[in-house]
Design a protein around this motif. Structure first.
Motif, PDB file in Angstrom:
ATOM      1  N   LEU A 178      95.863 -42.011  18.138  1.00 25.45           N
ATOM      2  CA  LEU A 178      96.172 -40.662  17.461  1.00 25.45           C
ATOM      3  C   LEU A 178      96.231 -40.732  16.053  1.00 25.45           C
ATOM      4  O   LEU A 178      96.719 -41.381  15.298  1.00 25.45           O
ATOM      5  CB  LEU A 178      97.305 -40.291  18.074  1.00 25.45           C
ATOM      6  CG  LEU A 178      97.886 -39.023  17.415  1.00 25.45           C
ATOM      7  CD1 LEU A 178      97.135 -37.617  17.986  1.00 25.45           C
ATOM      8  CD2 LEU A 178      99.505 -38.580  17.794  1.00 25.45           C
ATOM      9  N   THR A 179      95.259 -39.658  15.095  1.00 28.14           N
ATOM     10  CA  THR A 179      95.321 -39.680  13.834  1.00 28.14           C
ATOM     11  C   THR A 179      96.012 -38.286  13.535  1.00 28.14           C
ATOM     12  O   THR A 179      95.550 -37.385  14.220  1.00 28.14           O
ATOM     13  CB  THR A 179      94.072 -39.869  13.211  1.00 28.14           C
ATOM     14  OG1 THR A 179      93.393 -41.236  13.625  1.00 28.14           O
ATOM     15  CG2 THR A 179      94.163 -39.835  11.780  1.00 28.14           C
ATOM     16  N   CYS A 180      96.777 -38.254  12.408  1.00 31.13           N
ATOM     17  CA  CYS A 180      97.353 -36.916  12.080  1.00 31.13           C
ATOM     18  C   CYS A 180      96.855 -36.763  10.334  1.00 31.13           C
ATOM     19  O   CYS A 180      97.192 -37.824   9.627  1.00 31.13           O
ATOM     20  CB  CYS A 180      98.900 -36.881  11.887  1.00 31.13           C
ATOM     21  SG  CYS A 180      99.688 -35.420  11.311  1.00 31.13           S
ATOM     22  N   HIS A 213      98.284 -40.221   9.016  1.00 31.84           N
ATOM     23  CA  HIS A 213      99.156 -41.256   9.738  1.00 31.84           C
ATOM     24  C   HIS A 213      98.196 -41.397  11.072  1.00 31.84           C
ATOM     25  O   HIS A 213      97.495 -40.559  11.632  1.00 31.84           O
ATOM     26  CB  HIS A 213     100.348 -40.484  10.385  1.00 31.84           C
ATOM     27  CG  HIS A 213     101.461 -40.292   9.182  1.00 31.84           C
ATOM     28  ND1 HIS A 213     101.538 -41.294   8.022  1.00 31.84           N
ATOM     29  CD2 HIS A 213     102.445 -39.520   9.054  1.00 31.84           C
ATOM     30  CE1 HIS A 213     102.527 -40.761   7.331  1.00 31.84           C
ATOM     31  NE2 HIS A 213     103.102 -39.505   7.785  1.00 31.84           N
ATOM     32  N   GLN A 214      98.619 -42.789  11.487  1.00 37.49           N
ATOM     33  CA  GLN A 214      97.619 -43.030  12.911  1.00 37.49           C
ATOM     34  C   GLN A 214      98.492 -44.026  13.823  1.00 37.49           C
ATOM     35  O   GLN A 214      99.436 -45.043  12.945  1.00 37.49           O
ATOM     36  CB  GLN A 214      96.597 -43.877  12.180  1.00 37.49           C
ATOM     37  CG  GLN A 214      95.377 -43.974  13.335  1.00 37.49           C
ATOM     38  CD  GLN A 214      94.265 -44.610  12.672  1.00 37.49           C
ATOM     39  OE1 GLN A 214      94.155 -45.867  12.446  1.00 37.49           O
ATOM     40  NE2 GLN A 214      93.218 -43.572  12.680  1.00 37.49           N
ATOM     41  N   THR A 215      98.478 -43.904  14.851  1.00 38.79           N
ATOM     42  CA  THR A 215      99.012 -45.053  15.828  1.00 38.79           C
ATOM     43  C   THR A 215      98.402 -44.978  17.284  1.00 38.79           C
ATOM     44  O   THR A 215      97.471 -44.214  17.281  1.00 38.79           O
ATOM     45  CB  THR A 215     100.520 -44.306  16.180  1.00 38.79           C
ATOM     46  OG1 THR A 215     101.166 -45.525  16.862  1.00 38.79           O
ATOM     47  CG2 THR A 215     100.565 -43.293  16.882  1.00 38.79           C
ATOM     48  N   MET A 216      98.631 -46.092  18.142  1.00 42.90           N
ATOM     49  CA  MET A 216      97.960 -46.238  19.310  1.00 42.90           C
ATOM     50  C   MET A 216      98.937 -45.883  20.250  1.00 42.90           C
ATOM     51  O   MET A 216     100.236 -46.349  20.213  1.00 42.90           O
ATOM     52  CB  MET A 216      97.576 -47.796  19.468  1.00 42.90           C
ATOM     53  CG  MET A 216      96.398 -47.984  18.552  1.00 42.90           C
ATOM     54  SD  MET A 216      95.046 -47.224  18.734  1.00 42.90           S
ATOM     55  CE  MET A 216      94.670 -47.818  20.098  1.00 42.90           C
ATOM     56  N   ILE A 217      98.675 -45.219  21.227  1.00 43.89           N
ATOM     57  CA  ILE A 217      99.656 -44.699  22.271  1.00 43.89           C
ATOM     58  C   ILE A 217      98.994 -45.043  23.750  1.00 43.89           C
ATOM     59  O   ILE A 217      97.942 -44.868  24.085  1.00 43.89           O
ATOM     60  CB  ILE A 217      99.875 -43.302  22.314  1.00 43.89           C
ATOM     61  CG1 ILE A 217     100.627 -42.698  20.905  1.00 43.89           C
ATOM     62  CG2 ILE A 217     101.064 -42.915  23.444  1.00 43.89           C
ATOM     63  CD1 ILE A 217     100.718 -41.372  20.588  1.00 43.89           C
ATOM     64  N   ASN A 240     100.168 -45.421   5.848  1.00 43.91           N
ATOM     65  CA  ASN A 240     100.369 -45.093   7.416  1.00 43.91           C
ATOM     66  C   ASN A 240     101.929 -45.311   7.575  1.00 43.91           C
ATOM     67  O   ASN A 240     101.999 -46.473   7.526  1.00 43.91           O
ATOM     68  CB  ASN A 240      99.578 -45.636   8.224  1.00 43.91           C
ATOM     69  CG  ASN A 240      99.699 -45.086   9.533  1.00 43.91           C
ATOM     70  OD1 ASN A 240     100.245 -44.349  10.007  1.00 43.91           O
ATOM     71  ND2 ASN A 240      99.304 -46.036  10.765  1.00 43.91           N
ATOM     72  N   ALA A 241     102.829 -44.340   7.529  1.00 41.71           N
ATOM     73  CA  ALA A 241     104.066 -44.386   7.732  1.00 41.71           C
ATOM     74  C   ALA A 241     104.583 -44.750   9.004  1.00 41.71           C
ATOM     75  O   ALA A 241     105.712 -45.106   9.488  1.00 41.71           O
ATOM     76  CB  ALA A 241     104.842 -43.154   6.934  1.00 41.71           C
TER      77      ALA A 241
END
Length: 252
Positions: A213-215, A116-120, A69-70
């Motif tokens: 959010l996952t891409c 890719h994944q992050t919390m917003i 996960n970059a």
């Protein structure tokens, strides 16, 4: 960011990340032969990397696939490194030669090439609008100054437009679950000019005051490092724009 630096402060975990960088989507069984560690040892390192957000997992049947996960690393670069250098506009733009042409709406039958994944910190509505409304995409896109066409229904097409008016990227909605999942084609207009089509999906999951959010990107050539980095920059810029009002744009 303490968890990120702690996770990176171990050569075994860095080696696991290197392996996933070379070949994303590996299972535990794929990784085990590469390291002089027990199954439990590799599992422990994978757990710490996942807790730090440096890897994400994708479960399909009884298999669990691991992806670099970059996005967290991109956020570190944007905070401390990127202001010191002039990033080339071509960072997220490489020559793609996809082996698949045409629409594909059955992504659930395949495994992604990378995730890719992050919390917003935002509402589900706000994140959905940031992904689907052309006027908002134009505000936070890291390399484009304009966008045309909302992505709110199957068949809708959105174009990402450079400052000179040329189209950098086109995407057509192939499947949509409002506010939860958006599947689109990926049709770049860069590299050697050969038309290529791959497929990607955004997935939104609400977790309290945050959205995860996952891409996912599917069926792209092996030489996809630039696309991977481009999505990391896109997500990092959108996250910054939603949370602070300031995107992370490439210098002109």
């Amino acid at each position: 960011m303490d968890a990120i630096f702690k996770a990176l402060n171990d050569p075994a975990r860095r080696a696991i990340l290197d392996s996933l960088r070379d070949k994303d989507g590996q299972t535990l069984s794929d990784l085990l032969p590469q390291f002089d560690m027990t199954r439990f040892g590799v599992m422990k390192h994978l757990g710490l990397l996942e807790e730090a957000g440096l890897i994400t997992t994708y479960k399909k049947g009884r298999f669990k696939y691991h992806y670099l996960n970059a996005v967290p690393l991109q956020e570190v670069i944007d905070r401390w490194i990127e202001p010191l250098i002039a990033a080339p506009l071509a960072r997220g733009m490489i020559d793609l030669k996809s082996h698949l042409e045409g629409d594909q709406t059955m992504l659930d039958t395949r495994t992604p090439d990378f995730v890719h994944q992050t919390m917003i910190r935002c509402t589900q509505d706000a994140l959905w609008d940031a992904l689907t409304r052309a006027d908002q995409v134009a505000l936070h896109h890291f390399a484009c100054s304009k966008a045309s066409g909302d992505a709110t229904a199957t068949g809708d097409r959105m174009d990402m437009i450079r400052q000179d008016g040329s189209v950098m990227l086109s995407q057509k909605v192939t499947k949509i679950e409002p506010k939860s999942r958006l599947e689109m084609t990926f049709e770049p207009n860069f590299g050697d000019g050969v038309k290529t089509i791959s497929h990607m999906a955004f997935v939104i999951e609400v977790e309290g005051p945050h959205c995860k959010l996952t891409c996912e990107h599917y069926e792209i050539p092996e030489a996809h490092a630039g696309v991977r980095d481009g999505w990391a920059r896109y997500i990092a810029s959108m996250k910054s724009w939603i949370e602070t009002g300031t995107p992370i744009k490439l210098p002109n």
